[in-house]
Design an enzyme around this catalytic site. Structure first.
Site, PDB file in Angstrom:
ATOM      1  CB  ILE A   2      -2.182  10.238  -0.912  1.00  0.00           C
ATOM      2  CG1 ILE A   2      -1.537  11.011  -1.919  1.00  0.00           C
ATOM      3  CG2 ILE A   2      -0.807   8.595  -0.433  1.00  0.00           C
ATOM      4  CD1 ILE A   2      -0.458  11.569  -2.006  1.00  0.00           C
ATOM      5  CB  CYS A   3      -2.109   7.048   2.612  1.00  0.00           C
ATOM      6  SG  CYS A   3      -1.840   5.253   3.778  1.00  0.00           S
ATOM      7  CB  ILE A   4      -5.746   6.668   6.385  1.00  0.00           C
ATOM      8  CG1 ILE A   4      -6.652   6.338   6.733  1.00  0.00           C
ATOM      9  CG2 ILE A   4      -4.443   8.027   6.550  1.00  0.00           C
ATOM     10  CD1 ILE A   4      -7.880   5.282   5.852  1.00  0.00           C
TER      11      ILE A   4
END
Length: 216
Positions: A134-136
């Site tokens: 998730i995300c970075i």
């Protein structure tokens, strides 16, 4: 009941796990009928950030101890993670993924990954158990899977270029999208890489966790 191993990287978006993403992930796991247990490396954070001012503080904090704040103590050293005891793996984002689990925040495509984190992630990849990033955190994907593995960090050009340089195939996406690479059984979504809105971030996270539990 399916069991999901969740890897955290501290507590706080600028120097650890993104707390909203982590809590939304744990909530979604329970909503979809699975159990979770958290893991984190027993190392010092790269640095500690004052989340009011954004400035670095002259102190040290331990990634495992800080992550335990989010997990309410339901956490273990990542070196003890046994892939045979879990059905899937999940890594929320936050700069801790790019500062503590890896050094991507400082070295970009020339980054390296913490050895214990790499061992845990590769264990799931080797036995084809699904994983979600998730995300970075998806910058980790090309370091774990074979060349050409698909993933997303939204539409951030700098991060997507680095993802490709690391050997992956970046798929641009919107906040609600989940990219699934069926060959490697790995999922990713952009979350706070594509928004600052908690509700919007929750949509992609909920969808990713739902798919992760289903295919586990």
């Amino acid at each position: 009941m399916k069991k999901i191993a969740v890897v955290l990287s501290g507590s706080g978006v600028y120097d650890g796990s993104e707390i909203h993403e982590a809590v939304l992930s744990l909530l979604a796991i329970e909503k979809h009928g699975a159990q979770w247990h958290c893991f984190a490396p027993n190392i010092n954070q790269h640095h500690v950030i004052n989340h009011i001012t954004g400035e670095e503080m002259d102190t040290t904090r331990n990634v495992l101890i800080e992550s335990a704040r989010i997990a309410r103590g339901n956490i273990s050293d990542i070196t003890t993670l046994d892939v045979n005891q879990y059905d899937a793996l999940l890594l929320p984002g936050g700069f801790g993924a790019a500062k503590n689990l890896t050094d991507f925040a400082f070295k970009g495509a020339q980054c390296t990954i913490n050895e214990s984190v790499a061992t845990a992630c590769r264990a799931f990849a080797e036995v084809k158990k699904p994983a979600g990033y998730i995300c970075i955190a998806p910058v980790i994907i090309p370091m774990i899977y074979s060349k050409g593995v698909q993933g997303t960090i939204g539409d951030n050009k700098e991060a997507s270029d680095a993802f490709n340089a690391l050997g992956g195939q970046h798929i641009s996406s919107s906040i609600e999208d989940v990219v699934f690479d069926p060959e490697h059984r790995v999922l990713s979504t952009s979350a706070y890489m594509a928004t600052e809105n908690l509700l919007e971030a929750s949509v992609g996270i909920e969808s990713l966790v739902k798919q992760l539990v289903e295919i586990a």
